[in-house]
Design a protein around this motif. Sequence first.
Motif, PDB file in Angstrom:
ATOM      1  N   ASN A  14     -66.280 -28.459 -30.950  1.00 19.48           N
ATOM      2  CA  ASN A  14     -66.094 -28.460 -32.400  1.00 19.48           C
ATOM      3  C   ASN A  14     -66.036 -29.913 -32.869  1.00 19.48           C
ATOM      4  O   ASN A  14     -66.272 -30.843 -32.084  1.00 19.48           O
ATOM      5  CB  ASN A  14     -64.832 -27.692 -32.792  1.00 19.48           C
ATOM      6  CG  ASN A  14     -63.573 -28.242 -32.129  1.00 19.48           C
ATOM      7  OD1 ASN A  14     -63.488 -29.437 -31.816  1.00 19.48           O
ATOM      8  ND2 ASN A  14     -62.593 -27.396 -31.902  1.00 19.48           N
ATOM      9  N   SER A  20     -65.037 -25.252 -28.816  1.00 21.06           N
ATOM     10  CA  SER A  20     -64.979 -24.422 -30.020  1.00 21.06           C
ATOM     11  C   SER A  20     -64.581 -22.992 -29.664  1.00 21.06           C
ATOM     12  O   SER A  20     -64.734 -22.548 -28.516  1.00 21.06           O
ATOM     13  CB  SER A  20     -66.332 -24.407 -30.725  1.00 21.06           C
ATOM     14  OG  SER A  20     -67.279 -23.661 -29.972  1.00 21.06           O
ATOM     15  N   LEU A  21     -64.087 -22.275 -30.656  1.00 24.73           N
ATOM     16  CA  LEU A  21     -63.694 -20.891 -30.427  1.00 24.73           C
ATOM     17  C   LEU A  21     -64.891 -20.034 -30.021  1.00 24.73           C
ATOM     18  O   LEU A  21     -64.786 -19.195 -29.124  1.00 24.73           O
ATOM     19  CB  LEU A  21     -63.040 -20.317 -31.683  1.00 24.73           C
ATOM     20  CG  LEU A  21     -62.601 -18.857 -31.591  1.00 24.73           C
ATOM     21  CD1 LEU A  21     -61.606 -18.639 -30.451  1.00 24.73           C
ATOM     22  CD2 LEU A  21     -61.985 -18.401 -32.918  1.00 24.73           C
ATOM     23  N   CYS A 180     -66.066 -17.330 -37.978  1.00 26.40           N
ATOM     24  CA  CYS A 180     -65.590 -18.713 -38.002  1.00 26.40           C
ATOM     25  C   CYS A 180     -66.197 -19.493 -39.164  1.00 26.40           C
ATOM     26  O   CYS A 180     -65.536 -20.343 -39.776  1.00 26.40           O
ATOM     27  CB  CYS A 180     -65.943 -19.409 -36.688  1.00 26.40           C
ATOM     28  SG  CYS A 180     -64.967 -18.899 -35.261  1.00 26.40           S
ATOM     29  N   VAL A 183     -64.318 -19.757 -42.503  1.00 24.79           N
ATOM     30  CA  VAL A 183     -62.998 -20.402 -42.567  1.00 24.79           C
ATOM     31  C   VAL A 183     -63.134 -21.840 -43.054  1.00 24.79           C
ATOM     32  O   VAL A 183     -63.832 -22.652 -42.433  1.00 24.79           O
ATOM     33  CB  VAL A 183     -62.313 -20.370 -41.184  1.00 24.79           C
ATOM     34  CG1 VAL A 183     -60.945 -21.046 -41.246  1.00 24.79           C
ATOM     35  CG2 VAL A 183     -62.179 -18.932 -40.700  1.00 24.79           C
ATOM     36  N   THR A 187     -62.061 -24.038 -37.530  1.00 20.57           N
ATOM     37  CA  THR A 187     -61.102 -23.208 -36.796  1.00 20.57           C
ATOM     38  C   THR A 187     -60.418 -23.958 -35.656  1.00 20.57           C
ATOM     39  O   THR A 187     -59.677 -23.351 -34.887  1.00 20.57           O
ATOM     40  CB  THR A 187     -61.817 -21.968 -36.232  1.00 20.57           C
ATOM     41  OG1 THR A 187     -62.855 -22.389 -35.327  1.00 20.57           O
ATOM     42  CG2 THR A 187     -62.436 -21.132 -37.343  1.00 20.57           C
ATOM     43  N   ARG A 189     -57.957 -25.860 -35.580  1.00 16.74           N
ATOM     44  CA  ARG A 189     -56.496 -25.990 -35.676  1.00 16.74           C
ATOM     45  C   ARG A 189     -55.756 -24.734 -35.240  1.00 16.74           C
ATOM     46  O   ARG A 189     -54.528 -24.750 -35.104  1.00 16.74           O
ATOM     47  CB  ARG A 189     -56.104 -26.338 -37.113  1.00 16.74           C
ATOM     48  CG  ARG A 189     -56.412 -25.249 -38.135  1.00 16.74           C
ATOM     49  CD  ARG A 189     -56.198 -25.778 -39.551  1.00 16.74           C
ATOM     50  NE  ARG A 189     -56.284 -24.757 -40.586  1.00 16.74           N
ATOM     51  CZ  ARG A 189     -57.400 -24.316 -41.114  1.00 16.74           C
ATOM     52  NH1 ARG A 189     -58.559 -24.788 -40.662  1.00 16.74           N
ATOM     53  NH2 ARG A 189     -57.400 -23.410 -42.074  1.00 16.74           N
ATOM     54  N   PHE A 190     -56.455 -23.640 -35.022  1.00 15.69           N
ATOM     55  CA  PHE A 190     -55.804 -22.372 -34.708  1.00 15.69           C
ATOM     56  C   PHE A 190     -55.592 -22.210 -33.204  1.00 15.69           C
ATOM     57  O   PHE A 190     -56.399 -22.661 -32.396  1.00 15.69           O
ATOM     58  CB  PHE A 190     -56.635 -21.200 -35.243  1.00 15.69           C
ATOM     59  CG  PHE A 190     -56.780 -21.209 -36.740  1.00 15.69           C
ATOM     60  CD1 PHE A 190     -55.699 -20.928 -37.554  1.00 15.69           C
ATOM     61  CD2 PHE A 190     -57.992 -21.531 -37.332  1.00 15.69           C
ATOM     62  CE1 PHE A 190     -55.820 -20.947 -38.938  1.00 15.69           C
ATOM     63  CE2 PHE A 190     -58.129 -21.552 -38.707  1.00 15.69           C
ATOM     64  CZ  PHE A 190     -57.042 -21.256 -39.515  1.00 15.69           C
ATOM     65  N   PHE A 193     -56.245 -16.086 -31.844  1.00 14.48           N
ATOM     66  CA  PHE A 193     -57.367 -15.413 -32.511  1.00 14.48           C
ATOM     67  C   PHE A 193     -57.397 -13.956 -32.094  1.00 14.48           C
ATOM     68  O   PHE A 193     -57.276 -13.629 -30.918  1.00 14.48           O
ATOM     69  CB  PHE A 193     -58.684 -16.077 -32.123  1.00 14.48           C
ATOM     70  CG  PHE A 193     -59.907 -15.321 -32.574  1.00 14.48           C
ATOM     71  CD1 PHE A 193     -60.291 -15.337 -33.902  1.00 14.48           C
ATOM     72  CD2 PHE A 193     -60.676 -14.595 -31.675  1.00 14.48           C
ATOM     73  CE1 PHE A 193     -61.418 -14.639 -34.331  1.00 14.48           C
ATOM     74  CE2 PHE A 193     -61.802 -13.900 -32.091  1.00 14.48           C
ATOM     75  CZ  PHE A 193     -62.175 -13.922 -33.423  1.00 14.48           C
ATOM     76  N   CYS A 195     -59.630 -10.213 -33.033  1.00 21.61           N
ATOM     77  CA  CYS A 195     -60.674  -9.562 -33.816  1.00 21.61           C
ATOM     78  C   CYS A 195     -60.856  -8.133 -33.335  1.00 21.61           C
ATOM     79  O   CYS A 195     -60.576  -7.805 -32.185  1.00 21.61           O
ATOM     80  CB  CYS A 195     -61.992 -10.328 -33.772  1.00 21.61           C
ATOM     81  SG  CYS A 195     -62.978 -10.104 -32.293  1.00 21.61           S
ATOM     82  N   GLU A 213     -56.279 -16.349 -47.078  1.00 18.99           N
ATOM     83  CA  GLU A 213     -55.433 -17.282 -46.334  1.00 18.99           C
ATOM     84  C   GLU A 213     -54.031 -17.226 -46.917  1.00 18.99           C
ATOM     85  O   GLU A 213     -53.842 -17.449 -48.117  1.00 18.99           O
ATOM     86  CB  GLU A 213     -55.968 -18.704 -46.394  1.00 18.99           C
ATOM     87  CG  GLU A 213     -55.103 -19.682 -45.606  1.00 18.99           C
ATOM     88  CD  GLU A 213     -55.772 -21.015 -45.342  1.00 18.99           C
ATOM     89  OE1 GLU A 213     -55.160 -21.858 -44.668  1.00 18.99           O
ATOM     90  OE2 GLU A 213     -56.922 -21.205 -45.811  1.00 18.99           O
ATOM     91  N   PHE A 235     -57.086 -15.524 -37.715  1.00 15.74           N
ATOM     92  CA  PHE A 235     -56.882 -16.841 -37.109  1.00 15.74           C
ATOM     93  C   PHE A 235     -55.472 -17.314 -37.439  1.00 15.74           C
ATOM     94  O   PHE A 235     -55.104 -17.375 -38.614  1.00 15.74           O
ATOM     95  CB  PHE A 235     -57.895 -17.851 -37.674  1.00 15.74           C
ATOM     96  CG  PHE A 235     -59.341 -17.449 -37.529  1.00 15.74           C
ATOM     97  CD1 PHE A 235     -60.110 -17.941 -36.494  1.00 15.74           C
ATOM     98  CD2 PHE A 235     -59.931 -16.588 -38.454  1.00 15.74           C
ATOM     99  CE1 PHE A 235     -61.450 -17.580 -36.367  1.00 15.74           C
ATOM    100  CE2 PHE A 235     -61.262 -16.226 -38.337  1.00 15.74           C
ATOM    101  CZ  PHE A 235     -62.029 -16.723 -37.300  1.00 15.74           C
TER     102      PHE A 235
END
Length: 236
Positions: A14, A20-21, A180, A183, A187, A189-190, A193, A195, A213, A235
């Motif tokens: 990221n 990255s997620l 993602c 957002v 993402t 900072r999260f 997660f 789903c 949010e 998230f």
Amino acid sequence: MYEYTERIRYTELNENRTLSLTSIINFMQDCCIYEAEDGGVGIDWLKEHHTAWMLTSWQVKILRRPVFCEHVRIKTWACGFRHFLGQRNFTIRNAETDELLIVAYSEWAYVNTETQRPERKVPDRELEVYGLGEPLDMEFERGRIAVPDTLIAKPPITVTEMHLDTNHHVNNGQYVAIACAQVAEGTGRFTDFRCEVRRQSLLGDVLFPYVAEEDGVVTVVLNDEEGNPKLTARFT
């Protein structure tokens, strides 16, 4: 139980130079696919039997995000089977120090691809390959993700070929990538997660995203044209 090692590539980062997620999801998805292929119950086996494992939910807890060029070890194991349902755990660790970086829990449904209905049971051959391990000693949430009333509509998204996998529907990683992208501020900072995948999406389908949010928690819902949720993500 199955594992493999990777070095974090630039294309998997990221904006903060950490994994990255979407890449985290892809690592874990690849891990269970590798296990199936090496055990002889992979893509060709499933195609022959007109079946597929369809993801129904993820929960990912990030203790520390891997960084650029870090060597990691991704591990997975089946931790539960019931009729046509399967549960699977994942861990990602530093390959050199064994530091635990990421843990995850997922649920899957064994589906007949011709009828799009669940099979009555998982074949014994697949159960033998996957085995059954102890679940992670960690609390994971159950039940539906609560959706707030403050959802805001975002521009619709049309499913293209780039979103599809060998099952001809939107790949799990692509679903997460679409969520993602809704957002603000990214993402990275999260640390938690979740789903739920409620419905599959095919080429040409239109997804209608909604976002809320509240108190640092972001909820994303991807609806179909009738307003039925296809994916709900949270998230934290």
